[in-house]
Design a protein around this motif. Structure first.
Motif, PDB file in Angstrom:
ATOM      1  N   UNK A 240       0.920  -1.587  -0.264  1.00  0.00           N
ATOM      2  CA  UNK A 240      -0.302  -0.487   0.250  1.00  0.00           C
ATOM      3  C   UNK A 240       1.415   0.589  -0.104  1.00  0.00           C
ATOM      4  N   UNK A 241       1.845   0.738   0.323  1.00  0.00           N
ATOM      5  CA  UNK A 241       3.522   1.914   0.309  1.00  0.00           C
ATOM      6  C   UNK A 241       3.377   2.982  -0.652  1.00  0.00           C
ATOM      7  N   UNK A 242       3.362   4.098  -1.233  1.00  0.00           N
ATOM      8  CA  UNK A 242       3.694   5.250  -2.104  1.00  0.00           C
ATOM      9  C   UNK A 242       4.915   5.557  -1.826  1.00  0.00           C
ATOM     10  N   UNK A 243       6.037   5.009  -2.041  1.00  0.00           N
ATOM     11  CA  UNK A 243       7.518   5.452  -1.564  1.00  0.00           C
ATOM     12  C   UNK A 243       7.424   7.236  -2.284  1.00  0.00           C
ATOM     13  N   UNK A 244       8.373   8.228  -1.313  1.00  0.00           N
ATOM     14  CA  UNK A 244       8.390   9.369  -1.954  1.00  0.00           C
ATOM     15  C   UNK A 244       9.607   9.492  -2.726  1.00  0.00           C
ATOM     16  N   UNK A 245       9.385  10.189  -4.237  1.00  0.00           N
ATOM     17  CA  UNK A 245      10.412   9.563  -4.691  1.00  0.00           C
ATOM     18  C   UNK A 245      11.307  11.424  -4.068  1.00  0.00           C
ATOM     19  N   UNK A 246      12.742  11.244  -3.991  1.00  0.00           N
ATOM     20  CA  UNK A 246      13.599  12.377  -3.719  1.00  0.00           C
ATOM     21  C   UNK A 246      14.811  12.370  -4.493  1.00  0.00           C
ATOM     22  N   UNK A 247      15.035  13.301  -4.802  1.00  0.00           N
ATOM     23  CA  UNK A 247      15.945  13.983  -6.003  1.00  0.00           C
ATOM     24  C   UNK A 247      17.480  13.695  -5.071  1.00  0.00           C
ATOM     25  N   UNK A 248      17.952  12.257  -5.904  1.00  0.00           N
ATOM     26  CA  UNK A 248      19.480  11.987  -4.929  1.00  0.00           C
ATOM     27  C   UNK A 248      20.615  12.218  -5.795  1.00  0.00           C
ATOM     28  N   UNK A 249      21.676  12.794  -5.461  1.00  0.00           N
ATOM     29  CA  UNK A 249      22.622  13.307  -6.040  1.00  0.00           C
ATOM     30  C   UNK A 249      23.844  11.819  -5.790  1.00  0.00           C
ATOM     31  N   UNK A 250      23.830  11.179  -6.799  1.00  0.00           N
ATOM     32  CA  UNK A 250      25.039  10.164  -6.611  1.00  0.00           C
ATOM     33  C   UNK A 250      26.304  10.729  -6.364  1.00  0.00           C
ATOM     34  N   UNK A 251      27.351   9.907  -4.942  1.00  0.00           N
ATOM     35  CA  UNK A 251      28.445  10.574  -4.787  1.00  0.00           C
ATOM     36  C   UNK A 251      29.418  10.803  -6.131  1.00  0.00           C
ATOM     37  N   UNK A 252      29.543  10.740  -6.673  1.00  0.00           N
ATOM     38  CA  UNK A 252      30.507  10.315  -8.036  1.00  0.00           C
ATOM     39  C   UNK A 252      30.157  11.883  -8.800  1.00  0.00           C
ATOM     40  N   UNK A 253      28.718  12.430  -8.697  1.00  0.00           N
ATOM     41  CA  UNK A 253      28.680  13.827  -8.880  1.00  0.00           C
ATOM     42  C   UNK A 253      28.443  14.467  -8.676  1.00  0.00           C
ATOM     43  N   UNK A 254      28.840  14.231  -6.978  1.00  0.00           N
ATOM     44  CA  UNK A 254      28.070  15.523  -6.269  1.00  0.00           C
ATOM     45  C   UNK A 254      29.576  16.042  -5.767  1.00  0.00           C
ATOM     46  N   UNK A 255      30.541  15.735  -5.782  1.00  0.00           N
ATOM     47  CA  UNK A 255      32.464  17.002  -6.214  1.00  0.00           C
ATOM     48  C   UNK A 255      32.191  17.660  -6.743  1.00  0.00           C
ATOM     49  N   UNK A 256      31.802  16.910  -8.565  1.00  0.00           N
ATOM     50  CA  UNK A 256      31.813  18.083  -9.390  1.00  0.00           C
ATOM     51  C   UNK A 256      30.396  18.914  -9.892  1.00  0.00           C
ATOM     52  N   UNK A 257      29.583  18.456  -8.881  1.00  0.00           N
ATOM     53  CA  UNK A 257      27.797  19.527  -9.262  1.00  0.00           C
ATOM     54  C   UNK A 257      28.510  20.729  -8.168  1.00  0.00           C
ATOM     55  N   UNK A 258      29.357  20.273  -7.026  1.00  0.00           N
ATOM     56  CA  UNK A 258      29.884  21.523  -5.734  1.00  0.00           C
ATOM     57  C   UNK A 258      31.087  22.161  -6.701  1.00  0.00           C
ATOM     58  N   UNK A 259      31.634  22.118  -7.279  1.00  0.00           N
ATOM     59  CA  UNK A 259      32.934  22.703  -8.266  1.00  0.00           C
ATOM     60  C   UNK A 259      32.051  23.268  -9.102  1.00  0.00           C
ATOM     61  N   UNK A 260      31.283  22.635 -10.056  1.00  0.00           N
ATOM     62  CA  UNK A 260      30.366  23.654 -10.635  1.00  0.00           C
ATOM     63  C   UNK A 260      30.399  24.584 -10.170  1.00  0.00           C
ATOM     64  N   UNK A 261      29.477  24.414  -9.150  1.00  0.00           N
ATOM     65  CA  UNK A 261      28.055  25.319  -8.038  1.00  0.00           C
ATOM     66  C   UNK A 261      28.810  26.692  -7.783  1.00  0.00           C
ATOM     67  N   UNK A 262      30.200  25.837  -7.257  1.00  0.00           N
ATOM     68  CA  UNK A 262      30.754  27.736  -6.942  1.00  0.00           C
ATOM     69  C   UNK A 262      32.068  28.043  -7.878  1.00  0.00           C
TER      70      UNK A 262
END
Length: 639
Positions: free
Chosen positions: A547-569
């Motif tokens: 009956x449960x409907x899992x809540x979808x959350x946006x998850x940043x994969x670990x390998x992409x997090x550093x790259x995303x951080x550098x881009x946003x900085x």
């Protein structure tokens, strides 16, 4: 357990120890410390009988089992796999195993009671000695010291010196000795292996004597500190941190006693001088002269903690970006180290590159230093970047026939001889020491010369690979002070946690073939990493019903997090520049509105007001965008 009584040991005309005393008791975990050349390793060799005392004695129980690790074990050679080499620790069990195998072979043709009884006796003794578990114990300890299952099947001869030393350490630990004598056991270990060894030694039931320059390692294991200094052994009833506090207190007391005694001596000397020529006072004068001769003199306190008093500078500062790594991939046959990873070294960064051996630290360091060109991707040096690369192999590049002073003068001609002597003084080369030939120096002394050269280079970017190897604690402290005063940028690989904690403001580590960054000190990184490890272990997927409907959350994969951080900085930096430019425009328009020619003319005022309001709105939008982007960066850093 072991009693050292009035020990004197001479090398040539020099007394390395003179009437030294120390009693090692059961349960003692002692750190043996002192400057290079103070005789620490020699004392261990005296205890195991490799050297004999000139005078005095070293006594111990006949059945005392000693496990002794020293750097000479690096020369041990074997074609056996390392599990079998480690299992050589079980001498009696191995002998019994061979005898059992022989008896089993005989039993194929001889069923006599004599063979059966011998086999039964041997098997009972083998079981009593836990012989059936010795291979498991060998695997367990080798795994703790960083060997994979595949590596444990490889012959000892195929490993480098550092890894061979780990096998020798495993063999010694498996002997379960009554006392361990360990000479620089962390020299060839990476951080995970050092931590494993710490845990092992903390739980070890026997006594331990450790010679080490790693003060964090000592603090976590020892309950006594023994200082080898001026031919004596002085015992302090605590770990290394306790020793520093207690020694400071003792030196303060000694300093006051010296000061008071010197004042008394001067007073007596004035009195003797005053009445020396008077015949009636001759008896009194002679009495006081004899009393001065008999007086047990208090030594002045030596300064064992020299301070750096030279400013290590360079002629040109670098630009903001020192090294930019883009889409870097690096592989060896059957081993991928880095995969499509980015990183940025900025002006003023003091980076510690940490991690287990084999994870690619030295490879990454060589890529940063342009010493390795065989990789995919792009490494770019920034504006005005001048670099010096220090590595242990560069000790071989020292000119052996040069004196220390000649070596530095030839390398740094812009410095005067006075400046060079000041620099060498910072690295503990004083007086006539500077005229020593490079060829007669110890490994630690050569390291100090090479480090002095690195820091006198006109470089605003230092790449340092294991600079603390072979350095004693005083030399490590000198290097810490020098790097704390250094105004440029550096990246360093070291396994000395005290050193890292006092020089780094950023931590780099390689995880999932990506360069990851922690923006803080090594101690802060350790706390963060410990919490992260616990979180990973406790994270379990939630059980879901139909009956449960899992809540979808946006998850940043670990390998992409550093790259995303550098881009946003990078986006944040661009936005900050736009905000600064727009703020300047707003101020110029405000000044324009205040001009009489504008506010006195309705048409000009209307146009100027419209332009001001429009620019002000753009400025506020940029501010809102900056806040939103900064919030996203914070969320990424915390995820």
């Amino acid at each position: 357990m072991i009693s050292i009584n009035n020990l004197t040991f001479e090398i040539g005309s020099r007394a390395l120890y003179e009437e030294a005393n120390w009693h090692i008791k059961p349960g003692d975990k002692a750190g043996l410390i002192g400057a290079n050349g103070a005789g620490k390793s020699t004392l261990l060799k005296l205890i195991v009988g490799e050297y004999s005392p000139t005078e005095g004695s070293i006594s111990m129980a006949k059945d005392l089992k000693i496990g002794y690790l020293n750097q000479d074990l690096l020369s041990y050679h074997s074609e056996k796999n390392i599990v079998h080499v480690a299992m050589e620790a079980f001498e009696r069990q191995n002998q019994l195993h061979a005898e059992i195998e022989t008896l089993l072979k005989k039993l194929e043709t001889d069923y006599s009671d004599d063979i059966l009884n011998k086999l039964s006796d041997k098997q009972m003794e083998f079981e009593a000695l836990d012989g059936y578990n010795i291979e498991f114990r060998a695997h367990e300890i080798l795994a703790g010291l960083g060997f994979s299952e595949e590596e444990q099947r490889r012959p000892l001869a195929t490993f480098s010196g550092g890894w061979r030393m780990r096998v020798m350490l495993a063999r010694i630990l498996l002997q379960a000795p009554d006392i361990l004598l360990l000479d620089e056991p962390t020299n060839h270990l990476d951080l995970p292996s050092i931590k494993w060894l710490e845990n092992y030694l903390q739980a070890f039931d026997g006594s331990i004597v450790i010679v080490s320059h790693d003060r964090y390692f000592l603090d976590r294991i020892i309950n006594k500190t023994v200082e080898s200094r001026k031919g004596k052994l002085t015992v302090y009833a605590g770990n290394y941190s306790y020793y520093l506090e207690e020694k400071s207190l003792r030196e303060e007391i000694q300093g006051n006693q010296f000061k008071n005694q010197q004042a008394k001596i001067k007073q007596e000397e004035r009195l003797i001088e005053r009445f020396r020529s008077k015949a009636s006072k001759a008896k009194m004068v002679q009495s006081r002269i004899k009393a001065l001769d008999r007086m047990e003199k208090v030594d002045a306190v030596d300064d064992d903690n020299p301070e750096v008093n030279f400013s290590f500078k360079f002629s040109k500062p670098s630009g903001r970006h020192v090294v930019t790594l883009e889409n870097i991939s690096k592989s060896y046959p059957n081993l991928e180290i880095l995969k499509d990873t980015d990183a940025l070294i900025e002006k003023g960064d003091k980076i510690a590159l940490i991690g287990a051996n084999g994870k690619g630290k030295s490879t990454l360091l060589r890529i940063v230093a342009d010493a390795d060109k065989e990789y995919i991707g792009k490494s770019t040096k920034g504006h005005n970047v001048s670099q010096t690369f220090f590595a242990q192999h560069q000790l071989e590049a020292l000119h052996l026939e040069n004196s220390i002073l000649q070596e530095l003068i030839a390398f740094a001609p812009k410095h005067t001889e006075t400046e060079i002597r000041s620099i060498l003084g910072c690295f503990l080369f004083t007086g006539d020491d500077v005229f020593k030939k490079i060829k007669v120096l110890s490994g630690g002394e050569k390291s100090r010369v090479a480090l002095a050269k690195a820091l006198t280079a006109d470089a605003n970017f230092l790449v340092l690979d294991e600079p603390t190897n072979h350095l004693d604690m005083a030399s490590v402290n000198i290097l810490i002070q020098a790097l704390q005063q250094y105004e440029g940028t550096f990246i360093v690989v070291s396994h000395d946690r005290y050193f890292l904690d006092h020089v780094a403001n950023k931590i780099w580590f390689i995880e999932d073939k990506q360069i990851k960054e922690y923006p803080g000190t090594y101690e802060e990184y350790e706390e963060w990493n410990a919490k992260r490890t616990v979180t990973k272990q406790n994270d379990k997927p939630e059980k879901k019903t139909v009956k449960e409907t899992p809540k979808k959350e946006k998850v940043v994969p670990p390998e992409d997090r550093q790259r995303a951080l550098q881009k946003k900085n990078k986006e944040l930096q661009t936005l900050e520049q736009k905000i600064a430019d727009k703020e300047k425009e707003v101020k110029e328009l405000e000044a324009h509105l205040a001009e009489e020619t504008v506010y006195s003319d309705p048409q000009k005022l209307q146009e100027a007001t419209r332009s001001y309001n429009s620019t002000k709105a753009e400025y506020e939008q940029l501010q809102e965008a900056w806040e939103q982007l900064a919030e996203e960066i914070m969320e990424l850093e915390e995820s």
